[in-house]
Design an enzyme around this catalytic site. Structure first.
Site, PDB file in Angstrom:
ATOM      1  N   ARG A   1      -8.620   7.997   4.515  1.00  7.18           N
ATOM      2  CA  ARG A   1      -9.570   6.953   4.119  1.00  7.18           C
ATOM      3  C   ARG A   1     -10.344   6.413   5.329  1.00  7.18           C
ATOM      4  NH1 ARG A   1      -8.985   1.774   5.052  1.00  7.18           N
ATOM      5  NH2 ARG A   1      -6.817   2.029   5.646  1.00  7.18           N
ATOM      6  N   ARG A   2      -9.597   6.098   6.398  1.00  5.54           N
ATOM      7  CA  ARG A   2     -10.266   5.569   7.597  1.00  5.54           C
ATOM      8  C   ARG A   2     -11.131   6.644   8.243  1.00  5.54           C
ATOM      9  NH1 ARG A   2      -4.504   3.269   9.424  1.00  5.54           N
ATOM     10  NH2 ARG A   2      -4.571   1.223   8.444  1.00  5.54           N
TER      11      ARG A   2
ATOM     12  N   LYS B   1       0.820  -1.221   0.000  1.00  7.44           N
ATOM     13  CA  LYS B   1       0.000   0.000   0.000  1.00  7.44           C
ATOM     14  C   LYS B   1       0.858   1.278   0.000  1.00  7.44           C
ATOM     15  CE  LYS B   1      -0.887   0.477   4.964  1.00  7.44           C
ATOM     16  NZ  LYS B   1      -1.898   0.742   5.975  1.00  7.44           N
ATOM     17  N   ASP B   2       2.153   1.146   0.323  1.00 11.23           N
ATOM     18  CA  ASP B   2       3.053   2.312   0.272  1.00 11.23           C
ATOM     19  C   ASP B   2       3.572   2.587  -1.132  1.00 11.23           C
ATOM     20  OD1 ASP B   2       2.834   2.716   2.985  1.00 11.23           O
ATOM     21  OD2 ASP B   2       4.690   1.651   3.495  1.00 11.23           O
TER      22      ASP B   2
ATOM     23  N   ARG C   1       3.097   4.715  17.985  1.00 10.17           N
ATOM     24  CA  ARG C   1       1.656   4.988  18.076  1.00 10.17           C
ATOM     25  C   ARG C   1       1.032   4.288  19.274  1.00 10.17           C
ATOM     26  NH1 ARG C   1      -0.617   4.807  11.868  1.00 10.17           N
ATOM     27  NH2 ARG C   1       1.410   5.151  10.934  1.00 10.17           N
TER      28      ARG C   1
ATOM     29  N   ARG D   1       0.942   9.973  14.094  1.00 11.46           N
ATOM     30  CA  ARG D   1       2.032   9.506  13.243  1.00 11.46           C
ATOM     31  C   ARG D   1       3.038   8.713  14.065  1.00 11.46           C
ATOM     32  NH1 ARG D   1       4.157  11.924   8.972  1.00 11.46           N
ATOM     33  NH2 ARG D   1       5.333   9.994   8.951  1.00 11.46           N
TER      34      ARG D   1
ATOM     35  N   CYS E   1      -2.740   9.191  -1.376  1.00 15.48           N
ATOM     36  CA  CYS E   1      -3.020   9.240   0.064  1.00 15.48           C
ATOM     37  C   CYS E   1      -3.629  10.586   0.457  1.00 15.48           C
ATOM     38  CB  CYS E   1      -1.769   8.944   0.875  1.00 15.48           C
ATOM     39  SG  CYS E   1      -0.491  10.169   0.678  1.00 15.48           S
TER      40      CYS E   1
END
Length: 346
Positions: free
Chosen positions: A134-135, A83-84, A158, A152, A246
């Site tokens: 997105r979330r 996904k990156d 996190r 971040r 993104c």
């Protein structure tokens, strides 16, 4: 003994390192006659920790430095979270393998005092941390009583922020990352597609190599998982055709069943108020692993997979493009343009 140099993001206990180690372990088992050396380096995304990812405006945050090392021949391959990786890679690079996908879903990790809760049962105005537009867009729409705030740092950072600061009631992370780190016990809730669809390529690992390095392409090509590959081609084609990145909320859900590939894709406004999603399917024969394909295939959405039949790959790509076209014809471009402008303005 020939040495294959593998690039990864710095940090012994990071997810990037664990993912790289797992791919190298598989390659070592397949090629006992080769030696593998891991070379770690810092990336832009690791250095800029006080800004939301969507604000930095750089699609290759976690990949650029590693690609420079590939280009300079300092490493032979690089392992990434798929996904990156942008849907258009810089010239000269390709994704030579997509490994079997782990859970693509998002997971909720709760502050110790809220263990046993769900997002639905968190108190009014609870703050939920996520680095993803997105979330936030999807969950804001679903759980209007919650507030979403950017968080971040790597997974360790996190989780530490969640546990030690009193700022967040919960944070959202990719379930696959928590699994790979061995932290499944922290997962309080798995978000299913009806609550939150996932990012393109989420849960899968991609191995990036030099596009003309036939030797290394052959070496890593055996890692391709056919079903994961075809699902991810459809997802990446959908995102590329929408021109999402993104900085805008785009999400997908794919499933393969009885020779059918199902793709659901959606776009959201930043606050989740406007949204649009559709599902399409295509008949796709999932090949046995080493079925011969034509020899000289160009890339599809940045991926080279010579050992998977071309027609299956083209059908998956076509499905992604068709779904994106359907959404664009229904007005998705307007939602995405507004989301991009608002994100840039804040």
């Amino acid at each position: 003994m020939r040495v294959i140099r593998v690039g990864t993001r710095k940090s012994q206990v990071s997810l990037a390192r664990i993912q790289t180690d797992s791919v190298v372990a598989t390659l070592k088992a397949l090629y006992p006659g080769l030696q593998f050396e891991i070379i770690a380096m810092s990336t832009t995304g690791d250095k800029i920790l006080d800004t939301a990812l969507s604000k930095i405006g750089e699609k290759s945050l976690f990949t650029k430095e590693l690609e420079h090392a590939l280009e300079r021949n300092e490493v032979d391959l690089v392992v990434h979270s798929l996904k990156d990786l942008p849907t258009v890679l810089p010239p000269g690079f390709t994704i030579g393998a997509i490994c079997k996908r782990e859970s693509p879903y998002d997971a909720v990790v709760f502050h110790p005092k809220f263990v046993g809760k769900t997002l639905e049962t968190l108190p009014e105005k609870s703050v939920v941390g996520t680095s993803s537009l997105r979330r936030a867009a999807q969950l804001q729409r679903k759980f209007p009583h919650l507030e979403f705030k950017s968080i971040r740092g790597n997974l360790n950072t996190r989780l530490r922020k969640l546990d030690e600061l009193q700022e967040f009631s919960a944070i959202i992370l990719a379930a696959a990352g928590l699994q790979r780190m061995g932290w499944q016990n922290r997962v309080g809730q798995i978000l299913h597609p009806e609550e939150c669809m996932y990012a393109v390529g989420q849960g899968a690992l991609g191995v990036e190599v030099r596009a003309k390095d036939q030797d290394i392409l052959d070496l890593v090509g055996v890692l391709h998982d056919p079903e994961t590959l075809l699902r991810c081609i459809a997802e990446r084609a959908f995102l590329r055709h929408l021109e999402g990145g993104c900085s805008v909320p785009v999400a997908v859900h794919t499933a393969m069943k009885d020779g059918q590939l199902y793709l659901t894709g959606g776009v959201w406004s930043l606050n989740g108020a406007d949204s649009m999603q559709e599902t399409m399917q295509a008949t796709i024969h999932v090949p046995a692993q080493h079925e011969d394909g034509p020899e000289d295939d160009p890339q599809l959405v940045g991926i080279t997979a010579r050992n998977i039949p071309r027609r299956a790959q083209l059908a998956a790509e076509s499905l992604g493009i068709s779904l994106a076209t359907l959404l664009l014809n229904k007005g998705a471009k307007n939602i995405l343009d507004v989301a991009r402008q608002l994100n840039d303005a804040h």
